[in-house]
Scaffold this motif. Structure first.
Motif, PDB file in Angstrom:
ATOM      1  N   UNK A   1      -8.075  -8.336 -41.108  1.00 44.97           N
ATOM      2  CA  UNK A   1      -7.987  -8.967 -42.428  1.00 44.97           C
ATOM      3  C   UNK A   1      -7.873 -10.479 -42.243  1.00 44.97           C
ATOM      4  N   UNK A   2      -8.191 -11.213 -43.286  1.00 44.29           N
ATOM      5  CA  UNK A   2      -8.012 -12.665 -43.253  1.00 44.29           C
ATOM      6  C   UNK A   2      -6.521 -12.988 -43.279  1.00 44.29           C
ATOM      7  N   UNK A   3      -6.125 -13.945 -42.448  1.00 44.02           N
ATOM      8  CA  UNK A   3      -4.753 -14.452 -42.405  1.00 44.02           C
ATOM      9  C   UNK A   3      -4.824 -15.964 -42.556  1.00 44.02           C
ATOM     10  N   UNK A   4      -4.317 -16.467 -43.681  1.00 46.07           N
ATOM     11  CA  UNK A   4      -4.354 -17.885 -43.991  1.00 46.07           C
ATOM     12  C   UNK A   4      -3.031 -18.538 -43.642  1.00 46.07           C
ATOM     13  N   UNK A   5      -3.093 -19.798 -43.166  1.00 47.02           N
ATOM     14  CA  UNK A   5      -1.885 -20.535 -42.812  1.00 47.02           C
ATOM     15  C   UNK A   5      -2.196 -22.018 -42.712  1.00 47.02           C
ATOM     16  N   UNK A   6      -1.146 -22.810 -42.631  1.00 48.02           N
ATOM     17  CA  UNK A   6      -1.295 -24.253 -42.433  1.00 48.02           C
ATOM     18  C   UNK A   6      -1.498 -24.557 -40.955  1.00 48.02           C
ATOM     19  N   UNK A   7      -1.901 -25.782 -40.658  1.00 50.35           N
ATOM     20  CA  UNK A   7      -2.054 -26.206 -39.264  1.00 50.35           C
ATOM     21  C   UNK A   7      -0.710 -26.150 -38.539  1.00 50.35           C
ATOM     22  N   UNK A   8       0.360 -26.464 -39.235  1.00 52.94           N
ATOM     23  CA  UNK A   8       1.699 -26.401 -38.645  1.00 52.94           C
ATOM     24  C   UNK A   8       1.987 -24.986 -38.133  1.00 52.94           C
ATOM     25  N   UNK A   9       1.712 -23.987 -38.947  1.00 52.68           N
ATOM     26  CA  UNK A   9       1.955 -22.597 -38.568  1.00 52.68           C
ATOM     27  C   UNK A   9       0.963 -22.130 -37.509  1.00 52.68           C
ATOM     28  N   UNK A  10      -0.267 -22.612 -37.579  1.00 57.43           N
ATOM     29  CA  UNK A  10      -1.296 -22.190 -36.620  1.00 57.43           C
ATOM     30  C   UNK A  10      -0.902 -22.496 -35.184  1.00 57.43           C
ATOM     31  N   UNK A  11      -0.061 -23.496 -34.975  1.00 53.00           N
ATOM     32  CA  UNK A  11       0.386 -23.831 -33.617  1.00 53.00           C
ATOM     33  C   UNK A  11       1.107 -22.657 -32.956  1.00 53.00           C
ATOM     34  N   UNK A  12       1.692 -21.756 -33.745  1.00 51.64           N
ATOM     35  CA  UNK A  12       2.346 -20.566 -33.185  1.00 51.64           C
ATOM     36  C   UNK A  12       1.339 -19.560 -32.640  1.00 51.64           C
ATOM     37  N   UNK A  13       0.090 -19.657 -33.063  1.00 49.46           N
ATOM     38  CA  UNK A  13      -0.918 -18.644 -32.773  1.00 49.46           C
ATOM     39  C   UNK A  13      -2.005 -19.141 -31.826  1.00 49.46           C
ATOM     40  N   UNK A  14      -1.745 -20.231 -31.111  1.00 53.87           N
ATOM     41  CA  UNK A  14      -2.735 -20.781 -30.185  1.00 53.87           C
ATOM     42  C   UNK A  14      -2.864 -19.896 -28.958  1.00 53.87           C
ATOM     43  N   UNK A  15      -4.071 -19.578 -28.517  1.00 52.41           N
ATOM     44  CA  UNK A  15      -5.328 -19.855 -29.200  1.00 52.41           C
ATOM     45  C   UNK A  15      -5.451 -18.968 -30.438  1.00 52.41           C
ATOM     46  N   UNK A  16      -6.190 -19.439 -31.425  1.00 51.57           N
ATOM     47  CA  UNK A  16      -6.324 -18.718 -32.686  1.00 51.57           C
ATOM     48  C   UNK A  16      -7.107 -17.424 -32.498  1.00 51.57           C
ATOM     49  N   UNK A  17      -6.585 -16.374 -33.080  1.00 55.33           N
ATOM     50  CA  UNK A  17      -7.260 -15.078 -33.064  1.00 55.33           C
ATOM     51  C   UNK A  17      -8.321 -15.030 -34.157  1.00 55.33           C
ATOM     52  N   UNK A  18      -9.309 -14.144 -34.011  1.00 58.45           N
ATOM     53  CA  UNK A  18     -10.288 -13.974 -35.087  1.00 58.45           C
ATOM     54  C   UNK A  18      -9.574 -13.587 -36.380  1.00 58.45           C
ATOM     55  N   UNK A  19     -10.055 -14.102 -37.484  1.00 57.89           N
ATOM     56  CA  UNK A  19      -9.466 -13.765 -38.779  1.00 57.89           C
ATOM     57  C   UNK A  19      -8.437 -14.763 -39.268  1.00 57.89           C
ATOM     58  N   UNK A  20      -7.979 -15.660 -38.387  1.00 55.80           N
ATOM     59  CA  UNK A  20      -7.025 -16.685 -38.806  1.00 55.80           C
ATOM     60  C   UNK A  20      -7.800 -17.858 -39.399  1.00 55.80           C
ATOM     61  N   UNK A  21      -7.385 -18.244 -40.587  1.00 49.67           N
ATOM     62  CA  UNK A  21      -7.993 -19.364 -41.300  1.00 49.67           C
ATOM     63  C   UNK A  21      -6.934 -20.428 -41.515  1.00 49.67           C
ATOM     64  N   UNK A  22      -7.243 -21.646 -41.139  1.00 50.43           N
ATOM     65  CA  UNK A  22      -6.295 -22.754 -41.236  1.00 50.43           C
ATOM     66  C   UNK A  22      -6.762 -23.706 -42.322  1.00 50.43           C
ATOM     67  N   UNK A  23      -5.902 -23.932 -43.281  1.00 51.32           N
ATOM     68  CA  UNK A  23      -6.204 -24.834 -44.391  1.00 51.32           C
ATOM     69  C   UNK A  23      -4.867 -25.258 -44.996  1.00 51.32           C
ATOM     70  N   UNK A  24      -4.722 -26.519 -45.296  1.00 48.48           N
ATOM     71  CA  UNK A  24      -3.454 -26.992 -45.852  1.00 48.48           C
ATOM     72  C   UNK A  24      -3.197 -26.450 -47.253  1.00 48.48           C
ATOM     73  N   UNK A  25      -4.226 -25.961 -47.919  1.00 48.76           N
ATOM     74  CA  UNK A  25      -4.068 -25.342 -49.245  1.00 48.76           C
ATOM     75  C   UNK A  25      -4.321 -23.832 -49.127  1.00 48.76           C
ATOM     76  N   UNK A  26      -3.835 -23.259 -48.020  1.00 52.20           N
ATOM     77  CA  UNK A  26      -4.054 -21.840 -47.705  1.00 52.20           C
ATOM     78  C   UNK A  26      -3.678 -20.918 -48.852  1.00 52.20           C
ATOM     79  N   UNK A  27      -2.628 -21.236 -49.567  1.00 50.76           N
ATOM     80  CA  UNK A  27      -2.124 -20.406 -50.657  1.00 50.76           C
ATOM     81  C   UNK A  27      -3.074 -20.410 -51.857  1.00 50.76           C
TER      82      UNK A  27
END
Length: 134
Positions: free
Chosen positions: A37-63
């Motif tokens: 499934x799609x998982x949306x988050x901010x760049x700040x949160x994406x740092x926890x998931x490095x390297x990014x897995x498929x399905x992760x979408x980074x956008x500051x207006x993720x919500x």
């Protein structure tokens, strides 16, 4: 959208614009429940998931970008302003008291809790997962 948040005993999310804690087991659990499934988050949160897995979408207006049935992991944005679009909430409790100045602000009183599970984290003896539906 399905809102995922991590809170302390007082429903705190952030202190001084930083996450209160982190746990690699919890990150893996979030990847497991959102797989496929799609998982949306901010760049700040994406740092926890490095390297990014498929399905992760980074956008500051993720919500605003997440569609019905898609997941958002919100560390820096309380959900109250998005309440009408949220169909489910998954809360992870640190089960600790941390300092906080940003809080989870969605009143879950009228929501139905459909699942509660406790599991050991890496840096936390116990993390509690709660799933709420309208």
């Amino acid at each position: 959208m399905i809102w995922i948040a991590i809170v302390d005993n007082s429903m705190g999310m952030l202190f001084n614009h930083r996450r209160q804690s982190r746990d690699c087991v919890l990150v893996q659990r979030i990847l497991e429940i959102t797989r496929g499934h799609a998982l949306w988050m901010s760049a700040y949160t994406a740092a926890l998931f490095e390297p990014l897995s498929p399905g992760i979408h980074v956008d500051e207006r993720f919500y605003e970008r997440a569609a019905s049935g898609e997941f958002v992991l919100a560390e820096t944005i309380p959900p109250g302003a998005c309440e009408k679009e949220i169909e489910k909430v998954i809360l992870y409790h640190w089960n600790r008291d941390y300092p906080a100045d940003t809080y989870f602000d969605l009143d879950l009183t009228d929501w139905k809790i459909t699942r509660t599970e406790e599991f050991p984290g890496f840096s936390h003896d116990k993390i509690t997962e709660e799933v709420y539906c309208r």
